[in-house]
Scaffold this motif. Structure first.
Motif, PDB file in Angstrom:
ATOM      1  N   ILE A 147       0.877  -1.183   0.000  1.00  0.00           N
ATOM      2  CA  ILE A 147       0.000   0.000   0.000  1.00  0.00           C
ATOM      3  C   ILE A 147       0.910   1.227   0.000  1.00  0.00           C
ATOM      4  O   ILE A 147       1.792   1.347   0.852  1.00  0.00           O
ATOM      5  CB  ILE A 147      -0.905   0.045   1.258  1.00  0.00           C
ATOM      6  CG1 ILE A 147      -1.734  -1.235   1.389  1.00  0.00           C
ATOM      7  CG2 ILE A 147      -1.788   1.285   1.250  1.00  0.00           C
ATOM      8  CD1 ILE A 147      -2.782  -1.419   0.339  1.00  0.00           C
ATOM      9  N   ALA A 148       0.692   2.081  -0.989  1.00  0.00           N
ATOM     10  CA  ALA A 148       1.503   3.300  -1.087  1.00  0.00           C
ATOM     11  C   ALA A 148       0.561   4.499  -1.191  1.00  0.00           C
ATOM     12  O   ALA A 148      -0.620   4.350  -1.513  1.00  0.00           O
ATOM     13  CB  ALA A 148       2.425   3.220  -2.299  1.00  0.00           C
ATOM     14  N   TYR A 149       1.103   5.672  -0.883  1.00  0.00           N
ATOM     15  CA  TYR A 149       0.308   6.907  -0.951  1.00  0.00           C
ATOM     16  C   TYR A 149       0.984   7.886  -1.899  1.00  0.00           C
ATOM     17  O   TYR A 149       2.184   8.147  -1.774  1.00  0.00           O
ATOM     18  CB  TYR A 149       0.154   7.519   0.442  1.00  0.00           C
ATOM     19  CG  TYR A 149      -0.678   6.631   1.334  1.00  0.00           C
ATOM     20  CD1 TYR A 149      -2.064   6.727   1.336  1.00  0.00           C
ATOM     21  CD2 TYR A 149      -0.067   5.653   2.123  1.00  0.00           C
ATOM     22  CE1 TYR A 149      -2.837   5.878   2.120  1.00  0.00           C
ATOM     23  CE2 TYR A 149      -0.836   4.800   2.909  1.00  0.00           C
ATOM     24  CZ  TYR A 149      -2.218   4.913   2.901  1.00  0.00           C
ATOM     25  OH  TYR A 149      -2.980   4.070   3.669  1.00  0.00           O
ATOM     26  N   LEU A 150       0.188   8.392  -2.845  1.00  0.00           N
ATOM     27  CA  LEU A 150       0.695   9.360  -3.819  1.00  0.00           C
ATOM     28  C   LEU A 150       0.043  10.713  -3.560  1.00  0.00           C
ATOM     29  O   LEU A 150      -1.169  10.787  -3.323  1.00  0.00           O
ATOM     30  CB  LEU A 150       0.344   8.912  -5.247  1.00  0.00           C
ATOM     31  CG  LEU A 150       0.789   7.512  -5.665  1.00  0.00           C
ATOM     32  CD1 LEU A 150       0.345   7.226  -7.110  1.00  0.00           C
ATOM     33  CD2 LEU A 150       2.313   7.363  -5.544  1.00  0.00           C
ATOM     34  N   GLY A 151       0.826  11.773  -3.645  1.00  0.00           N
ATOM     35  CA  GLY A 151       0.299  13.129  -3.532  1.00  0.00           C
ATOM     36  C   GLY A 151       0.265  13.748  -4.920  1.00  0.00           C
ATOM     37  O   GLY A 151       1.280  13.780  -5.613  1.00  0.00           O
ATOM     38  N   LEU A 152      -0.926  14.188  -5.335  1.00  0.00           N
ATOM     39  CA  LEU A 152      -1.065  14.786  -6.668  1.00  0.00           C
ATOM     40  C   LEU A 152      -1.370  16.273  -6.526  1.00  0.00           C
ATOM     41  O   LEU A 152      -2.130  16.663  -5.615  1.00  0.00           O
ATOM     42  CB  LEU A 152      -2.201  14.114  -7.449  1.00  0.00           C
ATOM     43  CG  LEU A 152      -1.901  12.757  -8.092  1.00  0.00           C
ATOM     44  CD1 LEU A 152      -1.776  11.659  -7.049  1.00  0.00           C
ATOM     45  CD2 LEU A 152      -2.980  12.387  -9.103  1.00  0.00           C
ATOM     46  N   PRO A 209      -0.531  30.593  -9.111  1.00  0.00           N
ATOM     47  CA  PRO A 209      -1.924  30.324  -8.730  1.00  0.00           C
ATOM     48  C   PRO A 209      -2.027  29.294  -7.607  1.00  0.00           C
ATOM     49  O   PRO A 209      -1.096  28.511  -7.383  1.00  0.00           O
ATOM     50  CB  PRO A 209      -2.537  29.745 -10.016  1.00  0.00           C
ATOM     51  CG  PRO A 209      -1.584  30.026 -11.119  1.00  0.00           C
ATOM     52  CD  PRO A 209      -0.244  30.218 -10.510  1.00  0.00           C
ATOM     53  N   ASN A 210      -3.198  29.290  -6.932  1.00  0.00           N
ATOM     54  CA  ASN A 210      -3.469  28.246  -5.947  1.00  0.00           C
ATOM     55  C   ASN A 210      -3.370  26.868  -6.604  1.00  0.00           C
ATOM     56  O   ASN A 210      -3.613  26.723  -7.804  1.00  0.00           O
ATOM     57  CB  ASN A 210      -4.884  28.400  -5.389  1.00  0.00           C
ATOM     58  CG  ASN A 210      -4.941  29.480  -4.319  1.00  0.00           C
ATOM     59  OD1 ASN A 210      -3.912  29.982  -3.863  1.00  0.00           O
ATOM     60  ND2 ASN A 210      -6.146  29.829  -3.916  1.00  0.00           N
ATOM     61  N   PHE A 211      -3.049  25.882  -5.795  1.00  0.00           N
ATOM     62  CA  PHE A 211      -2.986  24.497  -6.267  1.00  0.00           C
ATOM     63  C   PHE A 211      -4.274  23.764  -5.928  1.00  0.00           C
ATOM     64  O   PHE A 211      -5.015  24.148  -5.003  1.00  0.00           O
ATOM     65  CB  PHE A 211      -1.844  23.755  -5.565  1.00  0.00           C
ATOM     66  CG  PHE A 211      -0.480  23.944  -6.172  1.00  0.00           C
ATOM     67  CD1 PHE A 211       0.065  22.985  -7.019  1.00  0.00           C
ATOM     68  CD2 PHE A 211       0.267  25.084  -5.900  1.00  0.00           C
ATOM     69  CE1 PHE A 211       1.334  23.152  -7.563  1.00  0.00           C
ATOM     70  CE2 PHE A 211       1.533  25.262  -6.449  1.00  0.00           C
ATOM     71  CZ  PHE A 211       2.061  24.293  -7.282  1.00  0.00           C
ATOM     72  N   TYR A 212      -4.506  22.672  -6.654  1.00  0.00           N
ATOM     73  CA  TYR A 212      -5.510  21.683  -6.271  1.00  0.00           C
ATOM     74  C   TYR A 212      -4.735  20.420  -5.952  1.00  0.00           C
ATOM     75  O   TYR A 212      -3.956  19.942  -6.791  1.00  0.00           O
ATOM     76  CB  TYR A 212      -6.520  21.461  -7.399  1.00  0.00           C
ATOM     77  CG  TYR A 212      -7.415  22.668  -7.543  1.00  0.00           C
ATOM     78  CD1 TYR A 212      -8.614  22.740  -6.839  1.00  0.00           C
ATOM     79  CD2 TYR A 212      -7.032  23.751  -8.324  1.00  0.00           C
ATOM     80  CE1 TYR A 212      -9.416  23.871  -6.916  1.00  0.00           C
ATOM     81  CE2 TYR A 212      -7.828  24.879  -8.411  1.00  0.00           C
ATOM     82  CZ  TYR A 212      -9.018  24.934  -7.705  1.00  0.00           C
ATOM     83  OH  TYR A 212      -9.803  26.051  -7.778  1.00  0.00           O
ATOM     84  N   ASN A 213      -4.914  19.916  -4.737  1.00  0.00           N
ATOM     85  CA  ASN A 213      -4.153  18.749  -4.270  1.00  0.00           C
ATOM     86  C   ASN A 213      -5.086  17.651  -3.783  1.00  0.00           C
ATOM     87  O   ASN A 213      -6.172  17.937  -3.263  1.00  0.00           O
ATOM     88  CB  ASN A 213      -3.240  19.144  -3.095  1.00  0.00           C
ATOM     89  CG  ASN A 213      -2.039  19.961  -3.525  1.00  0.00           C
ATOM     90  OD1 ASN A 213      -1.967  21.168  -3.316  1.00  0.00           O
ATOM     91  ND2 ASN A 213      -1.078  19.318  -4.130  1.00  0.00           N
ATOM     92  N   LEU A 214      -4.652  16.423  -3.926  1.00  0.00           N
ATOM     93  CA  LEU A 214      -5.338  15.286  -3.307  1.00  0.00           C
ATOM     94  C   LEU A 214      -4.329  14.168  -3.087  1.00  0.00           C
ATOM     95  O   LEU A 214      -3.208  14.223  -3.597  1.00  0.00           O
ATOM     96  CB  LEU A 214      -6.525  14.819  -4.166  1.00  0.00           C
ATOM     97  CG  LEU A 214      -6.322  14.471  -5.630  1.00  0.00           C
ATOM     98  CD1 LEU A 214      -5.673  13.115  -5.802  1.00  0.00           C
ATOM     99  CD2 LEU A 214      -7.659  14.463  -6.353  1.00  0.00           C
ATOM    100  N   VAL A 215      -4.757  13.163  -2.340  1.00  0.00           N
ATOM    101  CA  VAL A 215      -3.904  11.994  -2.086  1.00  0.00           C
ATOM    102  C   VAL A 215      -4.639  10.737  -2.537  1.00  0.00           C
ATOM    103  O   VAL A 215      -5.847  10.601  -2.299  1.00  0.00           O
ATOM    104  CB  VAL A 215      -3.526  11.913  -0.588  1.00  0.00           C
ATOM    105  CG1 VAL A 215      -2.998  10.523  -0.215  1.00  0.00           C
ATOM    106  CG2 VAL A 215      -2.468  12.964  -0.249  1.00  0.00           C
TER     107      VAL A 215
END
Ligand SMILES: Nc1ncnc2c1ncn2[C@@H]1O[C@H](COP(=O)(O)OP(=O)(O)OP(=O)(O)O)[C@@H](O)[C@H]1O
Ligand SMILES: Nc1nc2c(c(=O)[nH]1)N=C(CO)CN2
Length: 169
Positions: A6-11, A55-61
């Motif tokens: 199980i790994a976690y990616l930050g986009l 500009p502001n970012f849009y992030n999710l994991v």
């Protein structure tokens, strides 16, 4: 048989149409050999960290299940960045897509091209807050508990939760 990890990616994205690019990046990752997405956090609009005049970012994991060894996973995430025509001029500057490997199971790597846990994870609300949302009980391989790490964040980082549904295609 390769081992499942199980790994976690930050986009993150802050150029072009960030929401559309995030959906595309998730679809590309999910259809990549050796990767399947298990869970996606909410979307967060975040103020830029590091280089402020952008500009502001849009992030999710994204929480993924992978049989890829870490360097192959990095190779795959870089292919996804490239296929979304990533334009990158300066370090910490604007980009159409950034995919960081935040965690890879409980493993620690200090390779020339790959450091896991991601070296700036603990100082970044845009990565830690969505990570906490999908993995609230997590303890990092370096010993920090995710809920404590979120509380320890400096509160000068603006971050706002948005509605977002991963279309899961
Ligand atoms: N955990 C990691 N995830 C992704 N890339 C990593 C990681 N550790 C080291 N790298 C290396 O970092 C290099 C630069 O990555 P990138 O251009 O995405 O940096 P950045 O987005 O400007 O900064 P940041 O890494 O702080 O988000 C990549 O070529 C990769 O080899
Ligand atoms: N809010 C926010 N700031 C950043 C981000 C990001 O994804 N979100 N990525 C960066 C790349 O190094 C630099 N700064």
């Amino acid at each position: 048989m390769s081992k499942h990890v199980i790994a976690y990616l930050g986009l993150g994205a802050n150029l072009g149409d960030p929401l559309d690019q995030l959906q595309q990046a998730l679809a590309l990752l999910h259809h990549s050999q050796g990767i399947s997405i298990r869970q996606v956090s909410s979307l967060y609009e975040t103020s830029p960290v590091g280089y402020l005049d952008q500009p502001n970012f849009y992030n999710l994991v994204a929480e993924i299940d992978t049989v890829l060894p870490p360097m192959q996973l990095l190779n795959m995430t870089q292919k996804v960045e490239q296929s979304l025509h990533r334009v990158r001029k300066e370090r910490f500057g604007p980009r159409t897509m950034d995919v960081d490997i935040l965690l890879y199971g409980q493993r620690i790597f200090n390779l020339p091209d790959l450091i896991i846990p991601h070296p700036r994870l603990l100082e970044r609300a845009f990565a830690l807050v969505p990570l906490h949302e999908v993995a609230g009980d997590l303890t990092l391989p370096t010993g920090e508990k995710i809920d404590q790490a979120v509380k320890a964040l400096s509160n000068d980082q603006w971050i706002q939760k948005k509605t977002f549904t991963w279309q899961g295609r």
